[in-house]
Design a protein around this motif. Structure first.
Motif, PDB file in Angstrom:
ATOM      1  N   GLY A  72      82.754  71.634  58.739  1.00 39.41           N
ATOM      2  CA  GLY A  72      83.951  72.359  58.321  1.00 39.41           C
ATOM      3  C   GLY A  72      85.226  71.647  58.745  1.00 39.41           C
ATOM      4  N   GLY A  73      85.129  70.315  58.936  1.00 40.27           N
ATOM      5  CA  GLY A  73      86.297  69.543  59.349  1.00 40.27           C
ATOM      6  C   GLY A  73      86.651  69.702  60.818  1.00 40.27           C
ATOM      7  N   ASN A  74      85.805  70.375  61.568  1.00 39.95           N
ATOM      8  CA  ASN A  74      86.054  70.628  62.985  1.00 39.95           C
ATOM      9  C   ASN A  74      85.485  69.463  63.800  1.00 39.95           C
ATOM     10  OD1 ASN A  74      85.941  71.620  65.665  1.00 39.95           O
ATOM     11  ND2 ASN A  74      85.817  73.725  64.931  1.00 39.95           N
ATOM     12  N   THR A  75      86.348  68.640  64.388  1.00 39.48           N
ATOM     13  CA  THR A  75      85.886  67.447  65.115  1.00 39.48           C
ATOM     14  C   THR A  75      84.989  67.805  66.300  1.00 39.48           C
ATOM     15  OG1 THR A  75      87.925  67.414  66.430  1.00 39.48           O
ATOM     16  CG2 THR A  75      87.870  66.048  64.439  1.00 39.48           C
ATOM     17  N   ARG A  76      85.137  68.994  66.856  1.00 35.45           N
ATOM     18  CA  ARG A  76      84.281  69.428  67.962  1.00 35.45           C
ATOM     19  C   ARG A  76      82.816  69.511  67.543  1.00 35.45           C
ATOM     20  NH1 ARG A  76      85.170  75.050  70.287  1.00 35.45           N
ATOM     21  NH2 ARG A  76      83.357  74.888  71.581  1.00 35.45           N
ATOM     22  N   PHE A  77      82.590  69.751  66.253  1.00 34.46           N
ATOM     23  CA  PHE A  77      81.234  69.912  65.752  1.00 34.46           C
ATOM     24  C   PHE A  77      80.848  68.798  64.772  1.00 34.46           C
ATOM     25  CE2 PHE A  77      82.656  74.543  66.182  1.00 34.46           C
ATOM     26  CZ  PHE A  77      82.283  74.603  67.517  1.00 34.46           C
ATOM     27  N   ALA A  78      81.477  67.630  64.895  1.00 35.33           N
ATOM     28  CA  ALA A  78      81.273  66.515  63.958  1.00 35.33           C
ATOM     29  C   ALA A  78      79.817  66.062  63.887  1.00 35.33           C
ATOM     30  CB  ALA A  78      82.177  65.343  64.332  1.00 35.33           C
ATOM     31  N   GLU A  79      79.048  66.268  64.939  1.00 34.21           N
ATOM     32  CA  GLU A  79      77.646  65.832  64.910  1.00 34.21           C
ATOM     33  C   GLU A  79      76.852  66.539  63.805  1.00 34.21           C
ATOM     34  OE1 GLU A  79      75.727  66.941  68.702  1.00 34.21           O
ATOM     35  OE2 GLU A  79      77.342  68.394  68.829  1.00 34.21           O
ATOM     36  N   LEU A  80      77.325  67.682  63.331  1.00 38.12           N
ATOM     37  CA  LEU A  80      76.654  68.366  62.225  1.00 38.12           C
ATOM     38  C   LEU A  80      76.722  67.547  60.935  1.00 38.12           C
ATOM     39  CD1 LEU A  80      77.914  72.016  62.862  1.00 38.12           C
ATOM     40  CD2 LEU A  80      75.627  71.093  63.351  1.00 38.12           C
ATOM     41  N   ASP A  81      77.678  66.623  60.845  1.00 36.87           N
ATOM     42  CA  ASP A  81      77.816  65.762  59.672  1.00 36.87           C
ATOM     43  C   ASP A  81      76.905  64.537  59.718  1.00 36.87           C
ATOM     44  OD1 ASP A  81      79.841  67.406  58.571  1.00 36.87           O
ATOM     45  OD2 ASP A  81      81.374  66.377  59.761  1.00 36.87           O
ATOM     46  N   ASP A  82      76.252  64.304  60.851  1.00 36.56           N
ATOM     47  CA  ASP A  82      75.415  63.119  61.045  1.00 36.56           C
ATOM     48  C   ASP A  82      74.033  63.340  60.427  1.00 36.56           C
ATOM     49  OD1 ASP A  82      73.920  60.954  61.910  1.00 36.56           O
ATOM     50  OD2 ASP A  82      74.423  61.210  64.042  1.00 36.56           O
ATOM     51  N   ASP A  83      73.811  62.777  59.248  1.00 30.62           N
ATOM     52  CA  ASP A  83      72.543  62.956  58.542  1.00 30.62           C
ATOM     53  C   ASP A  83      71.376  62.264  59.237  1.00 30.62           C
ATOM     54  OD1 ASP A  83      73.859  64.465  56.610  1.00 30.62           O
ATOM     55  OD2 ASP A  83      74.122  62.759  55.265  1.00 30.62           O
ATOM     56  N   ALA A  84      71.651  61.350  60.160  1.00 29.50           N
ATOM     57  CA  ALA A  84      70.594  60.600  60.844  1.00 29.50           C
ATOM     58  C   ALA A  84      70.237  61.200  62.207  1.00 29.50           C
ATOM     59  CB  ALA A  84      71.029  59.147  61.019  1.00 29.50           C
ATOM     60  N   LYS A  85      70.708  62.394  62.496  1.00 29.17           N
ATOM     61  CA  LYS A  85      70.523  62.980  63.828  1.00 29.17           C
ATOM     62  C   LYS A  85      69.107  63.496  64.082  1.00 29.17           C
ATOM     63  CE  LYS A  85      72.977  65.709  67.218  1.00 29.17           C
ATOM     64  NZ  LYS A  85      72.906  64.668  68.230  1.00 29.17           N
ATOM     65  N   GLY A  86      68.267  63.569  63.092  1.00 33.56           N
ATOM     66  CA  GLY A  86      66.892  64.035  63.310  1.00 33.56           C
ATOM     67  C   GLY A  86      66.710  65.513  62.991  1.00 33.56           C
ATOM     68  N   TRP A  87      67.470  66.017  62.037  1.00 35.01           N
ATOM     69  CA  TRP A  87      67.366  67.425  61.649  1.00 35.01           C
ATOM     70  C   TRP A  87      65.986  67.696  61.071  1.00 35.01           C
ATOM     71  CZ3 TRP A  87      71.306  69.439  63.878  1.00 35.01           C
ATOM     72  CH2 TRP A  87      72.511  68.755  63.939  1.00 35.01           C
ATOM     73  N   ARG A  88      65.417  68.843  61.421  1.00 32.94           N
ATOM     74  CA  ARG A  88      64.150  69.250  60.824  1.00 32.94           C
ATOM     75  C   ARG A  88      64.399  69.667  59.384  1.00 32.94           C
ATOM     76  NH1 ARG A  88      60.852  72.861  65.116  1.00 32.94           N
ATOM     77  NH2 ARG A  88      60.447  71.189  66.585  1.00 32.94           N
ATOM     78  N   VAL A  89      63.492  69.266  58.536  1.00 27.36           N
ATOM     79  CA  VAL A  89      63.587  69.561  57.112  1.00 27.36           C
ATOM     80  C   VAL A  89      62.589  70.686  56.804  1.00 27.36           C
ATOM     81  CG1 VAL A  89      63.315  68.592  54.802  1.00 27.36           C
ATOM     82  CG2 VAL A  89      64.231  67.171  56.652  1.00 27.36           C
ATOM     83  N   THR A  90      63.045  71.693  56.063  1.00 27.67           N
ATOM     84  CA  THR A  90      62.185  72.819  55.685  1.00 27.67           C
ATOM     85  C   THR A  90      61.710  72.630  54.251  1.00 27.67           C
ATOM     86  OG1 THR A  90      63.452  74.295  57.125  1.00 27.67           O
ATOM     87  CG2 THR A  90      62.092  75.332  55.437  1.00 27.67           C
ATOM     88  N   SER A  91      60.394  72.696  54.042  1.00 24.81           N
ATOM     89  CA  SER A  91      59.830  72.601  52.697  1.00 24.81           C
ATOM     90  C   SER A  91      59.978  73.944  51.992  1.00 24.81           C
ATOM     91  CB  SER A  91      58.353  72.213  52.759  1.00 24.81           C
ATOM     92  OG  SER A  91      58.244  70.889  53.255  1.00 24.81           O
ATOM     93  N   VAL A  92      60.516  73.890  50.767  1.00 21.93           N
ATOM     94  CA  VAL A  92      60.778  75.105  49.999  1.00 21.93           C
ATOM     95  C   VAL A  92      60.426  74.872  48.531  1.00 21.93           C
ATOM     96  CG1 VAL A  92      62.643  75.857  51.536  1.00 21.93           C
ATOM     97  CG2 VAL A  92      63.190  74.451  49.530  1.00 21.93           C
ATOM     98  N   GLY A  93      60.376  75.948  47.766  1.00 24.73           N
ATOM     99  CA  GLY A  93      60.224  75.863  46.315  1.00 24.73           C
ATOM    100  C   GLY A  93      61.606  75.772  45.683  1.00 24.73           C
ATOM    101  N   ARG A  94      61.676  76.048  44.408  1.00 25.20           N
ATOM    102  CA  ARG A  94      62.968  75.966  43.688  1.00 25.20           C
ATOM    103  C   ARG A  94      63.870  77.155  43.959  1.00 25.20           C
ATOM    104  NH1 ARG A  94      63.304  71.487  39.907  1.00 25.20           N
ATOM    105  NH2 ARG A  94      61.207  70.701  39.805  1.00 25.20           N
ATOM    106  N   THR A  95      63.313  78.219  44.496  1.00 25.42           N
ATOM    107  CA  THR A  95      64.096  79.397  44.851  1.00 25.42           C
ATOM    108  C   THR A  95      63.933  79.627  46.351  1.00 25.42           C
ATOM    109  OG1 THR A  95      63.703  80.347  42.671  1.00 25.42           O
ATOM    110  CG2 THR A  95      64.445  81.842  44.388  1.00 25.42           C
TER     111      THR A  95
END
Length: 171
Positions: A72-95
């Motif tokens: 949300g443009g908040n530099t305090r939480f900039a790590e949320l923008d880091d796609d390489a941080k190791g976020w867990r991915v959830t498998s889902v369907g189309r809905t």
């Protein structure tokens, strides 16, 4: 001679600033984030991914309306923008049903769900205050594979919005 009541009032007035300084400061009003499937800030709060300050206040990713960032443009939480941080991915369907946790409800214009620059769904908030838990079932269209979904909660009574990203594997 000053009356007893006047002396008490003067003493109270003199002590009030000192008492105010000695009391702990109030915590900023918290707001909301997606907790299911686990958003990036939910993963931080649960200790799934090592994070900074966001782990203590996952509901506080607030910024001006119209942004397209997980922080949300908040530099305090900039790590949320880091796609390489190791976020867990959830498998889902189309809905997918996304569930928000609201810790301080604001009147709501709408919720928007994006994959990349594509708006996949808008949910009208009716200019109403939501309950403490809100769920939306979102059709992800023809997207497949690993995707980052950005959810935006647009507030009706301020110029701000709340941002939450969820990493998904669609299909």
């Amino acid at each position: 001679m000053i009356g007893k009541h006047v002396r008490t009032l003067v003493a109270g007035a003199a002590l009030a600033p000192l008492v105010a300084l000695a009391l702990p400061g109030g915590v900023a009003s918290a707001h909301g984030y997606i907790n299911s499937p686990p958003s990036r800030q939910a993963q931080c709060a649960q200790g799934i991914v090592a994070c900074g300050d966001i782990k203590y206040e996952p509901q506080s990713v607030e910024g001006p309306k119209g942004l397209r960032s997980c922080s949300g443009g908040n530099t305090r939480f900039a790590e949320l923008d880091d796609d390489a941080k190791g976020w867990r991915v959830t498998s889902v369907g189309r809905t997918v049903t996304f569930t928000w946790t609201m810790t301080a409800a604001h009147r709501t214009s709408n919720w928007e769900y994006y994959i990349g620059d594509t708006l996949v769904q808008t949910v009208d908030g009716g200019d109403a205050q939501p309950p403490t838990t809100v769920s939306h079932t979102v059709n992800l269209g023809n997207f497949t594979g690993q995707q980052k979904l950005l959810a935006v909660w647009n507030i009706a009574d301020t110029t701000n919005a709340f941002y939450s990203c969820v990493d998904l594997r669609i299909g």
